[in-house]
Design a protein around this motif. Structure first.
Motif, PDB file in Angstrom:
ATOM      1  N   LEU A 217      37.787  48.968  52.890  1.00  0.00           N
ATOM      2  CA  LEU A 217      38.178  47.280  53.434  1.00  0.00           C
ATOM      3  C   LEU A 217      37.910  46.750  51.670  1.00  0.00           C
ATOM      4  O   LEU A 217      38.755  45.578  51.540  1.00  0.00           O
ATOM      5  N   SER A 218      37.182  46.843  51.312  1.00  0.00           N
ATOM      6  CA  SER A 218      36.678  46.135  49.616  1.00  0.00           C
ATOM      7  C   SER A 218      38.023  46.389  48.931  1.00  0.00           C
ATOM      8  O   SER A 218      38.105  45.096  48.426  1.00  0.00           O
ATOM      9  N   THR A 219      38.424  47.028  49.295  1.00  0.00           N
ATOM     10  CA  THR A 219      40.092  47.276  48.480  1.00  0.00           C
ATOM     11  C   THR A 219      40.919  46.131  48.737  1.00  0.00           C
ATOM     12  O   THR A 219      41.929  45.792  47.588  1.00  0.00           O
ATOM     13  N   GLY A 220      41.351  45.335  50.155  1.00  0.00           N
ATOM     14  CA  GLY A 220      41.852  44.637  50.030  1.00  0.00           C
ATOM     15  C   GLY A 220      41.893  43.562  49.372  1.00  0.00           C
ATOM     16  O   GLY A 220      42.790  43.391  48.386  1.00  0.00           O
ATOM     17  N   GLU A 221      40.715  42.986  49.285  1.00  0.00           N
ATOM     18  CA  GLU A 221      40.245  41.618  48.567  1.00  0.00           C
ATOM     19  C   GLU A 221      40.443  41.972  46.989  1.00  0.00           C
ATOM     20  O   GLU A 221      41.268  41.054  45.681  1.00  0.00           O
ATOM     21  N   GLN A 222      40.235  43.130  46.182  1.00  0.00           N
ATOM     22  CA  GLN A 222      40.632  44.241  44.394  1.00  0.00           C
ATOM     23  C   GLN A 222      42.325  43.435  44.778  1.00  0.00           C
ATOM     24  O   GLN A 222      42.366  43.208  43.119  1.00  0.00           O
ATOM     25  N   VAL A 223      43.346  43.932  45.219  1.00  0.00           N
ATOM     26  CA  VAL A 223      44.128  43.528  44.944  1.00  0.00           C
ATOM     27  C   VAL A 223      44.796  41.783  44.669  1.00  0.00           C
ATOM     28  O   VAL A 223      45.186  41.804  44.036  1.00  0.00           O
ATOM     29  N   SER A 224      44.146  40.909  45.926  1.00  0.00           N
ATOM     30  CA  SER A 224      44.686  40.285  45.026  1.00  0.00           C
ATOM     31  C   SER A 224      43.753  38.762  44.446  1.00  0.00           C
ATOM     32  O   SER A 224      44.567  38.345  44.096  1.00  0.00           O
ATOM     33  N   ILE A 225      43.154  39.771  43.986  1.00  0.00           N
ATOM     34  CA  ILE A 225      42.337  38.504  42.814  1.00  0.00           C
ATOM     35  C   ILE A 225      43.006  38.661  41.705  1.00  0.00           C
ATOM     36  O   ILE A 225      43.028  37.851  39.913  1.00  0.00           O
ATOM     37  N   ALA A 226      43.128  40.568  41.585  1.00  0.00           N
ATOM     38  CA  ALA A 226      43.278  39.940  40.267  1.00  0.00           C
ATOM     39  C   ALA A 226      45.053  40.305  40.420  1.00  0.00           C
ATOM     40  O   ALA A 226      45.827  39.011  39.300  1.00  0.00           O
ATOM     41  N   LEU A 227      46.050  40.126  41.480  1.00  0.00           N
ATOM     42  CA  LEU A 227      47.237  39.571  41.298  1.00  0.00           C
ATOM     43  C   LEU A 227      47.240  37.450  40.952  1.00  0.00           C
ATOM     44  O   LEU A 227      47.754  37.469  40.569  1.00  0.00           O
ATOM     45  N   LEU A 228      45.933  37.081  42.361  1.00  0.00           N
ATOM     46  CA  LEU A 228      46.127  36.105  41.539  1.00  0.00           C
ATOM     47  C   LEU A 228      45.962  35.497  39.947  1.00  0.00           C
ATOM     48  O   LEU A 228      46.627  34.481  39.273  1.00  0.00           O
ATOM     49  N   ALA A 229      44.209  36.129  39.897  1.00  0.00           N
ATOM     50  CA  ALA A 229      44.069  35.939  38.359  1.00  0.00           C
ATOM     51  C   ALA A 229      46.072  36.093  37.287  1.00  0.00           C
ATOM     52  O   ALA A 229      45.884  35.353  36.590  1.00  0.00           O
ATOM     53  N   MET A 230      46.736  36.623  37.524  1.00  0.00           N
ATOM     54  CA  MET A 230      47.149  37.296  36.676  1.00  0.00           C
ATOM     55  C   MET A 230      48.697  36.014  37.022  1.00  0.00           C
ATOM     56  O   MET A 230      49.211  35.675  35.738  1.00  0.00           O
ATOM     57  N   ALA A 231      48.396  35.472  37.416  1.00  0.00           N
ATOM     58  CA  ALA A 231      49.614  34.575  38.254  1.00  0.00           C
ATOM     59  C   ALA A 231      49.494  33.233  38.086  1.00  0.00           C
ATOM     60  O   ALA A 231      49.543  32.252  37.092  1.00  0.00           O
ATOM     61  N   ILE A 232      48.107  32.928  37.382  1.00  0.00           N
ATOM     62  CA  ILE A 232      47.812  31.545  37.027  1.00  0.00           C
ATOM     63  C   ILE A 232      47.598  31.892  35.546  1.00  0.00           C
ATOM     64  O   ILE A 232      48.323  31.231  34.601  1.00  0.00           O
ATOM     65  N   GLN A 233      47.023  32.778  34.758  1.00  0.00           N
ATOM     66  CA  GLN A 233      47.836  33.389  33.575  1.00  0.00           C
ATOM     67  C   GLN A 233      49.289  33.250  33.391  1.00  0.00           C
ATOM     68  O   GLN A 233      49.664  32.627  32.306  1.00  0.00           O
ATOM     69  N   SER A 234      50.258  33.645  33.738  1.00  0.00           N
ATOM     70  CA  SER A 234      51.363  33.358  34.053  1.00  0.00           C
ATOM     71  C   SER A 234      51.676  31.672  33.886  1.00  0.00           C
ATOM     72  O   SER A 234      52.880  31.660  33.417  1.00  0.00           O
ATOM     73  N   HIS A 235      50.914  31.333  34.398  1.00  0.00           N
ATOM     74  CA  HIS A 235      50.930  29.419  34.323  1.00  0.00           C
ATOM     75  C   HIS A 235      50.672  28.964  32.824  1.00  0.00           C
ATOM     76  O   HIS A 235      50.173  27.561  32.590  1.00  0.00           O
ATOM     77  N   GLY A 236      49.524  30.394  31.528  1.00  0.00           N
ATOM     78  CA  GLY A 236      49.016  29.486  30.558  1.00  0.00           C
ATOM     79  C   GLY A 236      47.636  29.196  30.104  1.00  0.00           C
ATOM     80  O   GLY A 236      47.303  28.751  29.551  1.00  0.00           O
ATOM     81  N   TYR A 237      47.060  29.211  31.659  1.00  0.00           N
ATOM     82  CA  TYR A 237      45.642  28.912  31.958  1.00  0.00           C
ATOM     83  C   TYR A 237      45.227  30.684  31.841  1.00  0.00           C
ATOM     84  O   TYR A 237      45.867  31.629  32.011  1.00  0.00           O
ATOM     85  N   LYS A 238      43.862  30.241  31.205  1.00  0.00           N
ATOM     86  CA  LYS A 238      42.499  31.719  31.495  1.00  0.00           C
ATOM     87  C   LYS A 238      42.353  32.396  32.086  1.00  0.00           C
ATOM     88  O   LYS A 238      41.510  30.884  33.324  1.00  0.00           O
ATOM     89  N   ALA A 239      42.299  33.233  32.827  1.00  0.00           N
ATOM     90  CA  ALA A 239      41.897  33.540  34.121  1.00  0.00           C
ATOM     91  C   ALA A 239      41.231  34.758  33.762  1.00  0.00           C
ATOM     92  O   ALA A 239      41.246  35.247  33.783  1.00  0.00           O
ATOM     93  N   ILE A 240      39.915  34.965  35.071  1.00  0.00           N
ATOM     94  CA  ILE A 240      39.453  36.438  34.821  1.00  0.00           C
ATOM     95  C   ILE A 240      39.457  36.605  36.534  1.00  0.00           C
ATOM     96  O   ILE A 240      38.780  35.698  37.246  1.00  0.00           O
ATOM     97  N   SER A 241      39.324  38.012  36.631  1.00  0.00           N
ATOM     98  CA  SER A 241      39.215  38.268  37.867  1.00  0.00           C
ATOM     99  C   SER A 241      37.646  39.606  38.675  1.00  0.00           C
ATOM    100  O   SER A 241      37.872  39.493  37.558  1.00  0.00           O
TER     101      SER A 241
END
Ligand code: ASP
Ligand code: MG
Length: 418
Positions: free
Chosen positions: A70-94
């Motif tokens: 079950l812990s894998t579910g959240e690991q997917v969404s944090i990586a995708l959200l960090a990528m999305a934030i980075q794509s808007h030009g901001y520094k992010a880390i999951s």
């Protein structure tokens, strides 16, 4: 400039578009001059899907392996959200629970957080990052992965806010805030602008599914201001949840909730001698069955009957236990009533106002609703009614305590489930 913790549930990150919406909400907060830590749940119904998958492999999956899965579910969404934030030009880390150091007890599937390490969080914040943390998971001191129980990401977010001494924890969800009752039952229900931790806890216990109850307990314990707000209407401030001591209370009743998941058990013809109730409830407690409402009454023939409610999930084991205890305490019959609902009014404002209980009973009576059991606490009055009367009871009580608004509540998608 302070730290704001934001939490987004599964429906808010259900697909790439929605993940970009979340990224925008996060960036907006960063642009306000705050440091931001975001906690997310697994995408959409991922957790349900993973549970289903496990059950297809085996009927009785091991709890350690369930947490691993079950812990894998959240690991997917944090990586995708960090990528999305980075794509808007901001520094992010999951970061997952282990990387942050969200330390829990070693109880798989319902672990409690005991400590949160803040060194790495502070370091990444200092470097200008938006940090995206996996909700719902932690790690034991031995390095075992744990989860906090369904809906646990709310609790992760509040615990992180407490550890970081954050200014506020914003829980973004599908609804615009905390309503006085379920808007599916009373469409023109009022939204609370401010509600106390105490009221929210009582409402959560009696069936209002907005927040994971442990998140509210944690917020109360560490005095973290919590905001429940809509991920679709970012300008709407939603409902602020704070300590009752900081509130001005105008109304006796803040909310009405119902719980249809209980069943009533009646033990009849019990001898009226010391120790009978202790034996009955002792046996249930020993088997971890929580009992909610209890009434004992003496009949004219000198015997007692005890009626009480348990969660329907516990009914079968309760009956097994009572069948055994029945001989010992020389009880007559065991009667079960499944067609019941508990309807409760909750409000910190009822403390010094007499007559609220009488108003509740009168309002139910005027609607021809019979009360089967009553229980009270300092800020809550609950009545057990026929399940078929639950909705009309809620409607009547919302009217009685003036909880209706002029406009219709806006609910997008499903109400959040915890
Ligand atoms: N993903 C977990 C669940 O569905 C945790 C959460 O959503 O808060 O229960
Ligand atoms: Mg959830």
């Amino acid at each position: 400039m302070g730290i704001i913790v934001q939490k987004f549930g599964g429906t808010s990150v259900a697909d790439p578009n929605k993940i970009h919406n979340v990224a925008n909400a996060v960036i907006k907060e960063k642009e306000n001059g705050n440091d931001v830590v975001v906690v997310v749940s697994a995408m959409g119904h991922t957790t349900d899907y993973l549970i289903k998958l496990a059950k297809e492999v085996t009927k009785n999956p091991d709890s350690r392996e369930m947490d691993m899965l079950l812990s894998t579910g959240e690991q997917v969404s944090i990586a995708l959200l960090a990528m999305a934030i980075q794509s808007h030009g901001y520094k992010a880390i999951s970061m997952n629970g282990q990387q942050v150091g969200i330390i829990t007890e070693c109880i798989h599937s319902k672990a409690r957080i005991v400590d949160i390490k803040t060194e790495k969080l502070h370091k990444y914040i200092k470097e200008g990052n938006i940090i995206v943390v996996a909700g719902f998971q932690g790690v034991t001191p031995d390095g075992e992965i744990t989860t906090l129980g369904r809906g646990g990401s709310d609790t992760s977010a509040v615990a992180i806010a407490a550890a970081l001494n954050a200014e506020r924890c914003d829980i973004y969800t599908d609804v615009e805030g905390v309503y006085a009752t379920d808007p599916r039952i009373v469409p023109n229900i009022q939204k609370a602008d401010v509600i106390s931790y105490e009221e929210m806890l009582e409402l959560a216990r009696v069936g209002a599914n907005v927040l994971h109850p442990r998140s509210v307990e944690t917020a109360k314990q560490f005095n973290v201001p919590l905001r429940v707000r809509s991920s679709f209407k970012l300008d709407n401030l939603g409902t602020l949840i704070i300590g009752v001591e900081n509130m001005e209370i105008y109304k006796p009743v803040a909310g009405v909730a119902s719980d249809c998941s209980q069943v009533r058990i009646l033990l009849s013809n019990l001898p009226d001698i010391p120790g009978t109730a202790a034996k009955v409830f002792g046996a249930l407690a020993k088997n971890n069955i929580s009992v909610d409402m209890i009434i004992q009454s003496l009949a004219s023939n000198g015997t007692n009957s005890i009626a009480f409610t348990v969660n329907e999930e516990d009914l079968e084991s309760a009956i097994d236990i009572l069948d055994e205890v029945k001989q010992e305490v020389k009880a007559g019959e065991i009667l079960i009533d499944k067609e019941i609902a508990k309807v409760s009014i909750v409000g910190a404002g009822m403390v010094d106002r007499p007559g609220i209980a009488a108003d509740m009973f009168r309002s139910l009576a005027e609607n021809n609703i019979n009360i089967k059991m009553i229980s009270t606490s300092e800020i809550k009055i609950s009545c057990l009614v026929e399940k078929s009367n639950a909705k009309s009871a809620i409607k009547a009580l919302c009217k009685e305590f003036e909880l209706e608004a002029k406009e219709i509540a806006v609910v997008k998608g499903d109400l959040p489930d915890v």
